[in-house]
Design an enzyme around this catalytic site. Sequence first.
Site, PDB file in Angstrom:
ATOM      1  NE  ARG A 224      -4.276  -1.438   0.197  1.00 12.62           N
ATOM      2  CZ  ARG A 224      -4.425  -2.468  -0.624  1.00 12.62           C
ATOM      3  NH1 ARG A 224      -3.496  -2.763  -1.516  1.00 12.62           N
ATOM      4  NH2 ARG A 224      -5.517  -3.209  -0.590  1.00 12.62           N
ATOM      5  CG  HIS A 272      -3.790  -0.642  -6.439  1.00  9.62           C
ATOM      6  ND1 HIS A 272      -4.123  -0.038  -5.264  1.00  9.62           N
ATOM      7  CD2 HIS A 272      -3.833  -1.973  -6.182  1.00  9.62           C
ATOM      8  CE1 HIS A 272      -4.353  -0.959  -4.333  1.00  9.62           C
ATOM      9  NE2 HIS A 272      -4.175  -2.134  -4.871  1.00  9.62           N
TER      10      HIS A 272
HETATM   11  P1  NDP Z   1      -1.575 -11.479   4.861  1.00  9.95           P
HETATM   12  O1  NDP Z   1      -2.481 -10.931   5.899  1.00  9.95           O
HETATM   13  O2  NDP Z   1      -1.730 -12.906   4.447  1.00  9.95           O
HETATM   14  O3  NDP Z   1      -0.057 -11.297   5.336  1.00  9.95           O
HETATM   15  C1  NDP Z   1       0.416 -10.129   5.920  1.00  9.95           C
HETATM   16  C2  NDP Z   1       1.885 -10.302   6.290  1.00  9.95           C
HETATM   17  O4  NDP Z   1       2.374  -9.057   6.828  1.00  9.95           O
HETATM   18  C3  NDP Z   1       2.096 -11.352   7.378  1.00  9.95           C
HETATM   19  O5  NDP Z   1       3.282 -12.085   7.129  1.00  9.95           O
HETATM   20  C4  NDP Z   1       2.249 -10.517   8.640  1.00  9.95           C
HETATM   21  O6  NDP Z   1       3.040 -11.093   9.658  1.00  9.95           O
HETATM   22  C5  NDP Z   1       2.947  -9.278   8.103  1.00  9.95           C
HETATM   23  N1  NDP Z   1       2.715  -8.133   8.998  1.00  9.95           N
HETATM   24  C6  NDP Z   1       1.553  -7.550   9.326  1.00  9.95           C
HETATM   25  N2  NDP Z   1       1.741  -6.557  10.222  1.00  9.95           N
HETATM   26  C7  NDP Z   1       3.071  -6.524  10.457  1.00  9.95           C
HETATM   27  C8  NDP Z   1       3.897  -5.729  11.288  1.00  9.95           C
HETATM   28  N3  NDP Z   1       3.391  -4.777  12.084  1.00  9.95           N
HETATM   29  N4  NDP Z   1       5.227  -5.960  11.278  1.00  9.95           N
HETATM   30  C9  NDP Z   1       5.747  -6.956  10.501  1.00  9.95           C
HETATM   31  N5  NDP Z   1       5.019  -7.743   9.694  1.00  9.95           N
HETATM   32  C10 NDP Z   1       3.696  -7.531   9.674  1.00  9.95           C
HETATM   33  O7  NDP Z   1      -1.697 -10.522   3.595  1.00  9.95           O
HETATM   34  P2  NDP Z   1      -1.527 -10.886   2.047  1.00  9.95           P
HETATM   35  O8  NDP Z   1      -0.206 -11.520   1.852  1.00  9.95           O
HETATM   36  O9  NDP Z   1      -2.728 -11.584   1.553  1.00  9.95           O
HETATM   37  O10 NDP Z   1      -1.563  -9.405   1.414  1.00  9.95           O
HETATM   38  C11 NDP Z   1      -0.601  -8.430   1.773  1.00  9.95           C
HETATM   39  C12 NDP Z   1      -1.014  -7.073   1.247  1.00  9.95           C
HETATM   40  O11 NDP Z   1      -0.824  -6.963  -0.148  1.00  9.95           O
HETATM   41  C13 NDP Z   1      -2.504  -6.736   1.410  1.00  9.95           C
HETATM   42  O12 NDP Z   1      -2.814  -6.342   2.721  1.00  9.95           O
HETATM   43  C14 NDP Z   1      -2.673  -5.579   0.417  1.00  9.95           C
HETATM   44  O13 NDP Z   1      -2.381  -4.364   1.054  1.00  9.95           O
HETATM   45  C15 NDP Z   1      -1.591  -5.878  -0.625  1.00  9.95           C
HETATM   46  N6  NDP Z   1      -2.203  -6.229  -1.917  1.00  9.95           N
HETATM   47  C16 NDP Z   1      -1.879  -5.465  -3.023  1.00  9.95           C
HETATM   48  C17 NDP Z   1      -2.389  -5.775  -4.259  1.00  9.95           C
HETATM   49  C18 NDP Z   1      -1.992  -5.017  -5.457  1.00  9.95           C
HETATM   50  O14 NDP Z   1      -2.555  -5.256  -6.539  1.00  9.95           O
HETATM   51  N7  NDP Z   1      -1.022  -4.123  -5.369  1.00  9.95           N
HETATM   52  C19 NDP Z   1      -3.325  -6.911  -4.451  1.00  9.95           C
HETATM   53  C20 NDP Z   1      -3.578  -7.641  -3.235  1.00  9.95           C
HETATM   54  C21 NDP Z   1      -3.049  -7.293  -2.030  1.00  9.95           C
HETATM   55  P3  NDP Z   1       2.579 -12.438  10.438  1.00  9.95           P
HETATM   56  O15 NDP Z   1       2.616 -13.525   9.382  1.00  9.95           O
HETATM   57  O16 NDP Z   1       3.607 -12.623  11.466  1.00  9.95           O
HETATM   58  O17 NDP Z   1       1.183 -12.187  10.936  1.00  9.95           O
END
Ligand code: NDP
Length: 309
Positions: A224, A272
Amino acid sequence: MALLFYSEYDDPSDWGKHLREAIPGLDFRVWPEAGDPRDIQAAMVWKAPEGELRKFPNLRLIINLGAGVDSIVQDRSLPEGIPIVRIADPDMSRMMAQFVLAAVLRHYRDFVSFARAQKERRWHYLHPREAPACSVGVMGLGNLGAMAASELVRQGFQVSGWARSPKSLEGVKSFHGKEGFAPFLAKSEILVVMLPLTPETEGVLDAKALSLLPRGAKIVNVGRGKLVDEGALIAALRSGHIAEATLDVFQVEPLPSTSPLWDFDQVLVTPHLASVAIPRTAARQVAENLRRLAAGEPLINVVDPKRGY
Ligand code: NDP
C-alpha cells in the site's frame, strides 16, 4: 439467501457466473439493484459507498473482494459486529508473485540502465551478476509474500523476509518484529514491500528506515502507498540512495499528475494492479463461506479488525 455485489473494478457478470456454478440457484444481486433490503444476508464489496451496508438489516457476512482490507476495517460506517472475510486465493498469490518477479528481474538485470542507454543510442555493457549474489528482502510473508519469496528462491536469489512472527520458509532467511527490522533492511539490496496497511505498518518505511537500506537499493512496493513516506522516497531517489523503484501503490490513487514520481526514468509507475481477485478460482471460497454461514460453521479467511489484517 441473497448476495449483494458492489465493485467498480470487478466484473459482476463474471463473478455471478462462477458463483452460480458453485451455488446453483444463488440469488445474486448487483448494486444498486438490491431489491428488498431485508433479503440481503451477505455482501461482497470492494470500497462500498460510505454507510451503504447499514441499509441491510439482515446482513450477516461481509466479503471483501480482495486481499487488502485496510479500507474496510477503517470504515467506521460499517454495521457493527458482522464478520468480515477476505479473498486469500493461490491464483491471486501467483499473479502477485509474477508481478514481483517481473519487477525484481527488471532491477536485477539492469533493464533500467539499458533503457536509459538506449535513449542515448549508447552500447552499455554491464556484466551480469549471478542471482545468488543479489539479496532480495520481502516485507510481509503472508499469503502473497510467502509465494513471491518462494518464487524468488526458485530463481536463485538470496532471499530474506520480515514479518511480525518468525517464519520457516525453505530458502528464506527469516527476520521478525522490531529487533529484526534494521538487520533485514541492511541486507535488502532489492526490497519488496507486501505488508498490509495497519496502524502499526503505516509509514513503516520512513526516511530513517530508507536510510538503513544499502546505498543504491531498489524498491518494489505492491503493498500500500501509505506504508512508505513518499516524500522521503522522492528525496532518496533524488540523492541516489534509492537507485530505482517499481511502484504499484501510492499515498493518493490515482497518482496525481503533479507527483514528481512520474518524472523519474528509474521509477516505473503501475496503476494498482499487481494482483486482482480471480472469479474463476476465488468463487469457490466465497461459496464455501456462504455454505458455512448457512450451516452455522466457522468461516474461513476471517479478518481480525483489531489487528487490521
Ligand atoms: P496477509 O495478511 O496474508 O499477510 C500479511 C503479512 O504481513 C504477514 O506475514 C504478517 O506477519 C505481516 N505483517 C503484518 N503486520 C506486520 C507488522 N506490524 N510488522 C511486521 N510484519 C507484519 O496478507 P496478504 O499476503 O494476503 O496481502 C498483503 C497485502 O498486499 C494486502 O494487505 C494488500 O495491502 C496488498 N495487496 C496489493 C495488491 C496489489 O494489486 N497491489 C493486491 C492484493 C493485495 P505475520 O505472518 O507474522 O502475521
